[in-house]
Each structure stands twice: as structure tokens, then as C-alpha cells.
Design a protein around this motif. Sequence first.
Motif, PDB file in Angstrom:
ATOM      1  N   VAL E  53       0.878  -1.167   0.000  1.00  0.00           N
ATOM      2  CA  VAL E  53       0.000   0.000   0.000  1.00  0.00           C
ATOM      3  C   VAL E  53       0.911   1.211   0.000  1.00  0.00           C
ATOM      4  O   VAL E  53       1.783   1.315   0.873  1.00  0.00           O
ATOM      5  CB  VAL E  53      -0.865   0.071   1.275  1.00  0.00           C
ATOM      6  CG1 VAL E  53      -1.823   1.253   1.195  1.00  0.00           C
ATOM      7  CG2 VAL E  53      -1.578  -1.229   1.513  1.00  0.00           C
ATOM      8  N   SER E  54       0.706   2.114  -0.952  1.00  0.00           N
ATOM      9  CA  SER E  54       1.566   3.293  -1.042  1.00  0.00           C
ATOM     10  C   SER E  54       0.726   4.561  -1.101  1.00  0.00           C
ATOM     11  O   SER E  54      -0.419   4.526  -1.566  1.00  0.00           O
ATOM     12  CB  SER E  54       2.449   3.216  -2.302  1.00  0.00           C
ATOM     13  OG  SER E  54       3.410   2.188  -2.169  1.00  0.00           O
TER      14      SER E  54
ATOM     15  N   MET F   4      -3.892  -0.882   8.178  1.00  0.00           N
ATOM     16  CA  MET F   4      -4.738  -0.038   7.355  1.00  0.00           C
ATOM     17  C   MET F   4      -6.180  -0.453   7.635  1.00  0.00           C
ATOM     18  O   MET F   4      -6.516  -1.644   7.618  1.00  0.00           O
ATOM     19  CB  MET F   4      -4.438  -0.234   5.876  1.00  0.00           C
ATOM     20  CG  MET F   4      -5.448   0.489   4.982  1.00  0.00           C
ATOM     21  SD  MET F   4      -4.996   0.520   3.218  1.00  0.00           S
ATOM     22  CE  MET F   4      -5.200  -1.202   2.765  1.00  0.00           C
ATOM     23  N   VAL F   5      -7.022   0.528   7.908  1.00  0.00           N
ATOM     24  CA  VAL F   5      -8.445   0.261   8.099  1.00  0.00           C
ATOM     25  C   VAL F   5      -9.219   1.142   7.122  1.00  0.00           C
ATOM     26  O   VAL F   5      -9.015   2.359   7.085  1.00  0.00           O
ATOM     27  CB  VAL F   5      -8.889   0.556   9.548  1.00  0.00           C
ATOM     28  CG1 VAL F   5     -10.385   0.285   9.707  1.00  0.00           C
ATOM     29  CG2 VAL F   5      -8.090  -0.280  10.538  1.00  0.00           C
ATOM     30  N   VAL F  53      -9.664   6.081   4.504  1.00  0.00           N
ATOM     31  CA  VAL F  53      -8.539   5.163   4.668  1.00  0.00           C
ATOM     32  C   VAL F  53      -7.771   5.657   5.882  1.00  0.00           C
ATOM     33  O   VAL F  53      -7.374   6.832   5.902  1.00  0.00           O
ATOM     34  CB  VAL F  53      -7.587   5.187   3.463  1.00  0.00           C
ATOM     35  CG1 VAL F  53      -6.484   4.141   3.648  1.00  0.00           C
ATOM     36  CG2 VAL F  53      -8.324   4.989   2.170  1.00  0.00           C
ATOM     37  N   SER F  54      -7.531   4.783   6.829  1.00  0.00           N
ATOM     38  CA  SER F  54      -6.827   5.192   8.041  1.00  0.00           C
ATOM     39  C   SER F  54      -5.674   4.248   8.333  1.00  0.00           C
ATOM     40  O   SER F  54      -5.710   3.076   7.939  1.00  0.00           O
ATOM     41  CB  SER F  54      -7.789   5.196   9.236  1.00  0.00           C
ATOM     42  OG  SER F  54      -8.714   6.253   9.124  1.00  0.00           O
ATOM     43  N   ILE F  55      -4.657   4.792   9.002  1.00  0.00           N
ATOM     44  CA  ILE F  55      -3.531   3.978   9.467  1.00  0.00           C
ATOM     45  C   ILE F  55      -3.511   4.068  10.992  1.00  0.00           C
ATOM     46  O   ILE F  55      -3.460   5.172  11.550  1.00  0.00           O
ATOM     47  CB  ILE F  55      -2.188   4.498   8.892  1.00  0.00           C
ATOM     48  CG1 ILE F  55      -2.229   4.581   7.363  1.00  0.00           C
ATOM     49  CG2 ILE F  55      -1.026   3.621   9.380  1.00  0.00           C
ATOM     50  CD1 ILE F  55      -2.310   3.271   6.629  1.00  0.00           C
ATOM     51  N   PHE F  56      -3.588   2.904  11.632  1.00  0.00           N
ATOM     52  CA  PHE F  56      -3.562   2.842  13.093  1.00  0.00           C
ATOM     53  C   PHE F  56      -2.233   2.251  13.551  1.00  0.00           C
ATOM     54  O   PHE F  56      -1.687   1.352  12.915  1.00  0.00           O
ATOM     55  CB  PHE F  56      -4.709   1.972  13.620  1.00  0.00           C
ATOM     56  CG  PHE F  56      -6.041   2.660  13.558  1.00  0.00           C
ATOM     57  CD1 PHE F  56      -6.512   3.382  14.645  1.00  0.00           C
ATOM     58  CD2 PHE F  56      -6.808   2.608  12.407  1.00  0.00           C
ATOM     59  CE1 PHE F  56      -7.730   4.032  14.590  1.00  0.00           C
ATOM     60  CE2 PHE F  56      -8.029   3.261  12.349  1.00  0.00           C
ATOM     61  CZ  PHE F  56      -8.494   3.976  13.440  1.00  0.00           C
ATOM     62  N   ASP F  57      -1.755   2.742  14.678  1.00  0.00           N
ATOM     63  CA  ASP F  57      -0.508   2.256  15.283  1.00  0.00           C
ATOM     64  C   ASP F  57      -0.854   1.753  16.683  1.00  0.00           C
ATOM     65  O   ASP F  57      -1.059   2.553  17.601  1.00  0.00           O
ATOM     66  CB  ASP F  57       0.501   3.410  15.342  1.00  0.00           C
ATOM     67  CG  ASP F  57       1.858   2.945  15.841  1.00  0.00           C
ATOM     68  OD1 ASP F  57       2.015   1.740  16.141  1.00  0.00           O
ATOM     69  OD2 ASP F  57       2.763   3.790  15.919  1.00  0.00           O
ATOM     70  N   VAL F  58      -0.928   0.424  16.794  1.00  0.00           N
ATOM     71  CA  VAL F  58      -1.397  -0.165  18.047  1.00  0.00           C
ATOM     72  C   VAL F  58      -0.466  -1.293  18.487  1.00  0.00           C
ATOM     73  O   VAL F  58       0.388  -1.737  17.729  1.00  0.00           O
ATOM     74  CB  VAL F  58      -2.822  -0.745  17.885  1.00  0.00           C
ATOM     75  CG1 VAL F  58      -3.831   0.366  17.655  1.00  0.00           C
ATOM     76  CG2 VAL F  58      -2.844  -1.769  16.750  1.00  0.00           C
ATOM     77  N   GLU F  59      -0.648  -1.773  19.699  1.00  0.00           N
ATOM     78  CA  GLU F  59       0.252  -2.804  20.226  1.00  0.00           C
ATOM     79  C   GLU F  59      -0.184  -4.215  19.864  1.00  0.00           C
ATOM     80  O   GLU F  59       0.613  -5.151  19.960  1.00  0.00           O
ATOM     81  CB  GLU F  59       0.337  -2.672  21.750  1.00  0.00           C
ATOM     82  CG  GLU F  59       1.136  -1.452  22.141  1.00  0.00           C
ATOM     83  CD  GLU F  59       1.496  -1.456  23.619  1.00  0.00           C
ATOM     84  OE1 GLU F  59       1.280  -2.498  24.279  1.00  0.00           O
ATOM     85  OE2 GLU F  59       1.982  -0.423  24.087  1.00  0.00           O
ATOM     86  N   THR F  82      -6.459  -4.446   7.279  1.00  0.00           N
ATOM     87  CA  THR F  82      -5.290  -5.029   6.613  1.00  0.00           C
ATOM     88  C   THR F  82      -4.052  -4.822   7.470  1.00  0.00           C
ATOM     89  O   THR F  82      -3.608  -3.680   7.646  1.00  0.00           O
ATOM     90  CB  THR F  82      -5.076  -4.369   5.232  1.00  0.00           C
ATOM     91  OG1 THR F  82      -6.292  -4.436   4.479  1.00  0.00           O
ATOM     92  CG2 THR F  82      -3.968  -5.051   4.459  1.00  0.00           C
ATOM     93  N   PRO F  83      -3.469  -5.912   7.995  1.00  0.00           N
ATOM     94  CA  PRO F  83      -2.239  -5.744   8.781  1.00  0.00           C
ATOM     95  C   PRO F  83      -1.062  -5.365   7.879  1.00  0.00           C
ATOM     96  O   PRO F  83      -0.884  -5.934   6.803  1.00  0.00           O
ATOM     97  CB  PRO F  83      -2.022  -7.129   9.406  1.00  0.00           C
ATOM     98  CG  PRO F  83      -2.817  -8.081   8.573  1.00  0.00           C
ATOM     99  CD  PRO F  83      -3.938  -7.302   7.954  1.00  0.00           C
TER     100      PRO F  83
END
Lengths: 96, 96, 96, 96, 96, 96, 96, 96, 96, 96
Positions: E53-54, F4-5, F53-59, F82-83
Amino acid sequence: MLFMVEMDVNIPHDFDPAQADRIKAEEKAYSQTLQASGVWRHIWRKAGLYSNVSIFDVESNAALHDLLIALPLYPFITMTVTPLCRHPSAIHEDDR
Amino acid sequence: MLFMVEMDVNIPHDFDPAQADRIKAEEKAYSQTLQASGVWRHIWRKAGLYSNVSIFDVESNAALHDLLIALPLYPFITMTVTPLCRHPSAIHEDDR
Amino acid sequence: MLFMVEMDVNIPHDFDPAQADRIKAEEKAYSQTLQASGVWRHIWRKAGLYSNVSIFDVESNAALHDLLIALPLYPFITMTVTPLCRHPSAIHEDDR
Amino acid sequence: MLFMVEMDVNIPHDFDPAQADRIKAEEKAYSQTLQASGVWRHIWRKAGLYSNVSIFDVESNAALHDLLIALPLYPFITMTVTPLCRHPSAIHEDDR
Amino acid sequence: MLFMVEMDVNIPHDFDPAQADRIKAEEKAYSQTLQASGVWRHIWRKAGLYSNVSIFDVESNAALHDLLIALPLYPFITMTVTPLCRHPSAIHEDDR
Amino acid sequence: MLFMVEMDVNIPHDFDPAQADRIKAEEKAYSQTLQASGVWRHIWRKAGLYSNVSIFDVESNAALHDLLIALPLYPFITMTVTPLCRHPSAIHEDDR
Amino acid sequence: MLFMVEMDVNIPHDFDPAQADRIKAEEKAYSQTLQASGVWRHIWRKAGLYSNVSIFDVESNAALHDLLIALPLYPFITMTVTPLCRHPSAIHEDDR
Amino acid sequence: MLFMVEMDVNIPHDFDPAQADRIKAEEKAYSQTLQASGVWRHIWRKAGLYSNVSIFDVESNAALHDLLIALPLYPFITMTVTPLCRHPSAIHEDDR
Amino acid sequence: MLFMVEMDVNIPHDFDPAQADRIKAEEKAYSQTLQASGVWRHIWRKAGLYSNVSIFDVESNAALHDLLIALPLYPFITMTVTPLCRHPSAIHEDDR
Amino acid sequence: MLFMVEMDVNIPHDFDPAQADRIKAEEKAYSQTLQASGVWRHIWRKAGLYSNVSIFDVESNAALHDLLIALPLYPFITMTVTPLCRHPSAIHEDDR
């Protein structure tokens, strides 16, 4: 000029049955008028389904559109439109 | 008894052109024989595509199967088979 | 009469590059002749893809078919054909 | 910068007809204003469907978004957005 | 102006491994040059897949197209292009 | 760890507008709190669509799940998860 | 952290059988090493198919990716990756 | 005998919340009883979704069917059923 | 225990015809042995297609799997497996 | 002449339960009458689903259509109809 049109009819369960019957009667009359005029050349039921396959003979895309949106059942129909032309192997006069 | 059969033809790029031409000629002859006999009632080209829509008039599913697998182009065709029957609104004698 | 045609081009990896270039040059010449004649009214590239969206102005489904199957790249193209007509809100003269 | 936008309109059967007519009238006026300004460059009806294909000419993705979500029929439309660019074979000045 | 581009890479099993490695090395160098210039703003691997994904930051659809078709792996990539714009809830400066 | 969500929002036509506005305001506040904390690293609107489209940063997967189901609009959202992981060609420090 | 991975294996018909056997033996050994270590927690065959459903227990998306691309059969596998987490109704200790 | 069952839950927006809560509580109790008995061997949440992946251990297709249609949430669940069997590479005793 | 198995057969065009015939003969013999034993309870051709619908009566998912992967044509078949059970309206003794 | 018919039943959540029960009882009686007559040769439940696979033995497409649209649950069923014929490997007398 020929078009294949596939129509899948889907009337909601909670639609008034009397009004549905009235619309279906109008649809039948409308269809038969167009069949008699030669514009709606063929109509077949897909076995087991509330769907038909039809062949229309019209002068243009616009003429086809005007015919279809005037169908009394139009709001309940999912349409698939496929433009056709004569097949090079056809021997039937009217398979244009 | 009528069936709609949609055929999408796809000959691989690396298939021998001379053999392809021979098979296509056989296909045309075969199709025209069946058209002349009344079994292959209609054949139309889908505009822009190497595909056709056909209407067959056969006595049974088995008769349809035997006709189709004998098509010279059969190994290159993706088939979609839809059984048809008379539509309650039809007025044409032969839209059975 | 207008049609939208979407063309996805896919040339196999192992196809001879010199022959591919020759076919592409013929395709370009053919396309530009049809554009100059007014038949191929619009052609746009889909950004990032080896695909185009085109608008054709032809007299019939058959005329469209004949134009498309004569494309030099035809064997490598997946076609999607959509018949168009004038939109009731259109104000442009030529959005027929 | 050009975008193809395909819009499929689907107004629920039980939506108030008077309100639907009011929204459609607003939609038409809004569309015609944007067509007159040159932003909505083309609009065609897909024959037989309550759908259109449109070409927009805007300065950015954001400008396109703002135009589309302001459509009075927006809540009833399924949108497909395709970014376009000039095709290397194009000869028309305005097929950017 | 931002675009999400999803790339699925598929190199045929019978492709020459040495040539594949050369192309992948060129792809990496090309990608890193564009990342360094700020045009290719983000690139992530989809876990478990030969896909990325870019996020690209370009001036136009045409600029995006020119960048993508110049990818050394382009003939082996299936592309999905999604135009993006600023979300009304965004607080990050650079989520344009 | 990045995900990615993609979120497609679909609020029914007959949903109370005042309640919808209240939920959207809560959604915005919730999203901005998570953005400020660094967990919701990116959010972009898909041009023309009620989607992001979002990018999450989680543990962990569980942390992601807990964040998403707490979204005030959650019942109206179709999610695609999508991991992601670091791409071998990435040069950006934070494209983990 | 758990992931469901579905793997559909498809080895081309013209692939050298001896090499295929060698790769499958390596795959089996690799899989069993990971199963013994606890990382590959479950593997089931889908009845009738050359496909499996597996549950992996890894520390991160990146760890999962590294494990999967090291599969000897990786070039012949279509992967579907689904991040999992504990279900609120679970009573099993290890259904994390 | 093992089956993977994927369940996507979708409760309509206008369903009575109190009744929904009651059904969910019954569902949880029912699920935990079956987990305790060993029939419902695993249940995982798909991260971000109102869906689960479950593994059932039953004596027959009929036993599986009877268990599933007795789920209190059954009318709101879209089911996907996949029969499993032991994988030839499995080393875990209980991955039958 | 019954399963419906749908098999779509696709032998590549460039596969050796003599070898194909040999495999088909083995397939037929294998199928008839299983039919005679009662395990392969029904087999029907889908009209017009190189596909069949079959009903298998086996003791477990594993037994079904072992039978299917032993099919001589297995590498050329796309399988769809559907577990069946007795319908509450069935009156036929053997529609288990 | 045999047909496989797959029926997926979907009764809306807000449909009157008493009326649903009445229709289901009529459906069962109707089905059992047709089974007793030999027309509805087989009916199986798809495990876990509110769906069945049935085999009908009728004289024509039209006979099949008339039987199916008379099903009391017809308005709630999505039908898939597949014409069958004898498989060349069949040994069972009645797998016509």
C-alpha cells in the motif's frame, strides 16, 4: 438494432398487494402493445425466477431508454442491457 | 424447450492460426446446420465482444448437452446455460 | 449514437517485444484515423493502468462491433461496452 | 484534471415522492450550473438505467470531493471515481 | 495531491530468476529515489502478501500515471488507484 | 504495529438527522483524541465517497479491535482491516 | 497475537514433479519446526481442497510476514490473512 | 470431526436494544455451555469486525446443523461452513 | 453422512491428448468403483458444461478428502464442497 | 428431466411470526406432496444454513417453473437453477 435486456423483478414484501396487481396489469398491457408493434421482439421467462430475457428492436440507445423507463414496474427492476448485432454465422433473416 | 446459451470464446494467443481457422470454419458449418434444422433458433453477436447469445430449441437437457459439447470450438468456450419458458405476457406464438 | 467502451490491455510477458511494438504502432494509427473522422470521440487513459475509457459515435451496434474487432490490439483487450444516451440534465450540445 | 464519475441512483420505494421531485429539481439545477461553468464537462445516461457517466474537470481531488458531496441526490447515489489523464494516442485538444 | 496505490506483484514461475532479481533491484532504487524526493510518501507491505500500500503526493493524475508506468516491475503489477483528500476530522498537518 | 483500516459509512435514510449529527460530532471528537495520542496516525477521505482510509498504530490486534468498536459510528461502518509491516524498500523512519 | 491464515496451493501442471516433491518436503519440515515451536498453533486441511486453515501466534505483523514469505511453497500459495483477537464469550484459556 | 464456521452478525439498526441485549446474553450463555462441553472448540473475534471464526467438533453434519440453528442470534448471522480434516503436516494431537 | 461436491474440470489446451485420455479412463473406472460401493451416491452432468454435481456418502470429512484427492483428474478440477444433512421436510428414506 | 435447484430462504426480521409459521407449514405440505409424487426427487439441507439443495424431475422447463413459483415461501427464496443430464460415468439407473 437489437438489444438483449435482462430484467430481475423484486417487489418489496411490504408493498401493497392491490397496488402491485394494478402495476403488473399495466406492465402486461404495456409489454403486449410493444410486442404487437414489433419493438419488443421476444420475451422469455427464466425458469424458476421472477426474471425475463427480452430482445428489443429499436432505432437507437435513446429509444431503448425511453421504452424501458416507461415500464410500470421499472422502479422494481434491475436491468442488464447488452447491445447485439448480427453474428457472422447467422442464417436467419431476422437475427440482425 | 428453449435455453439461452451465452458463449464467450477465448483462443490462446499461442494457438496455431491455421488450426484455429480450420476449427472456426467447422464451427460455422456446424452452427449453420443446426440453425437450418431449427434447433439453433437464434444467434446474436454481443457488440464488441467475441461472445454470442444463442437460443436453442431442444427436447431435453441431455439433447442440449450433446449439441454443445460437439461444438468444434467447445474447448475454448466458457458457457452459461439458462433454461427458459413462456412468459405470461408473451404474445408471440414462438416465444415458448 | 454514443457508446462508452472501456479497454483493458494485457499483452503476455512472453510475447515478442518487436511484434508488440509493431502492433501498438498500428493501434495508434488506427485510433487516430478514427478520432480524426469523429467516430472515436474521446479517449482517456485511466491513471496508473494500461486501460482506457473511450466514447464512440456510431450509427449502430454493428458499426461499433466492426470498428472494435478491427483494433490491432483486439486479441489482447478485455472490452466493456455501455450504450449511452442523452441525459435529461445535459446542457452540452454534443452530449447526445 | 479529469475524472470519470459513474453515479447509480437508488431512491427507496417508500421515500416521499414530493420530496424526491424537489431534490431531483435541485439536482438538475446544480448539475446545469456546474456544466455551464465547465467543471462538469460531460454527462451521459446509461441506456436503460438510472445511472450516469460523467466527466469532471477540477483542480484537485479535494475540489472533486466538495462538488460531489454537495449533490442534492448524494445520499441516494453509489459513486465510482476513476482518475483520468491524457492518452498517448489522443489527438483531441481537450481529451486531457 | 494524494493517491493511495495498492500494488499486487505477480512474477510468473517460469520467469528468468536472474532477470527478476535485476528488475527488483531497479524497482527498489527507483522507489527509494521517489521516496527521497517526497513524491512516494509512504510504502507499507501487506503482511503475508507480495503486495504494498503506497501513498503518492503528485501534482496531477498525469504525474501519477507517468511515475507508475515507469516502475521496472510495472508489467507484473496489478494496480488499484484511489484518489484521496483531506478528511474533515484530520488534525495532522500533512494528511492533506 | 500498523494496520490499514478502510471504513465505509452508511447511515440509513430514515435515521433521525439530529441523532446522526450528535453521533458524527462524537465520532469527530473521538477520532481527534486518538489522532492526538498518535494511535490514529493517518486519516484520509476517499474522494467522492463517504469512506476513509486510516492507518492505526497499536500494540496488538486486540488493541485495534477495542479502538474500532468504540467508534460512535461503528454500527454504520463496514470495516476492512489489513495488517501492515515495513516494506523492504522503505526509507522513511516511520513507515514501520 | 493470533492470525488466521488461509493458504490455497496451486502448482502449475508443467512444473517439474521431482522439484515439486523436494519443495513439498521442505515445506513439511519447515511447518513442523514452526508447529513444534508453538508459532504455528494449528493447521487443518480444508476437506477436498489443496488448501489449509492455519492459526499463527506471533509477536507482530512483521513476524508473521517473515514466517510466511519463508515458506518453501510461498510462490505457489494464495494467502488470506485475518487478524484475530479474544472473543468476549471465549472460555478457553488459549483462545486469545 | 471438525468444521470451521465463520459468523458475521448484523443486527438491524431499528431492532429493539433491550431485546438485542437479551438475545446476546442468551447467545453468550449458549456458546459457553458448548465450549465447556468441548463441542465448540475455539472461538476468535475477527479484529475490528462483528464476526467470529469458530472451530466445532461434532459427530456429523446434522449435529453441526442442529447446534448452529439453535444459536439465539441465528436469524442475524450470515454463516460460512467449511469442513476440515487432519493436515498431513500436522504434529498437534488435537488438530484432527 | 452426505456431501454435495461440484467439480469443474479444466484440462489445459496444450496437455498431451493421449495422456488426457488415459487419465479420463482411470477417472471413469475409479468413479464407477466408488459408485458401485455406494460411497459416490449420485453423479450428474451440468448440461453444457464440463462439470458435475455429485453426492458422496462418507463417514467423515477425512474420508471425503481421501476419496477426492485420489481422483485421477484431481489436479485439473476446481472443487466446491457443501456438507448436507436431512431436511426437516424430507420424506425419502435415503435423503439423509 | 432433472434440475438441481438451490434455495436460500430469507424471511425479514419484522415479518409476522404467526404468518411465517403458517407459510412454512404450507411449504412443508406442498413439498411433501411433490416428493410423494416423485417430482421432487431429493431435498437436502445445507448444514448450518437456511438453504436446501433439491433435485426435481420434470417434463420441461415450464413444468419446473410452475412448480417453483407455487412454493408458499417463493417470495422469500433466492433460487439458483441448474439443468442436469446423465453423466457418462454414471452407473446408477436413476441418475438420468
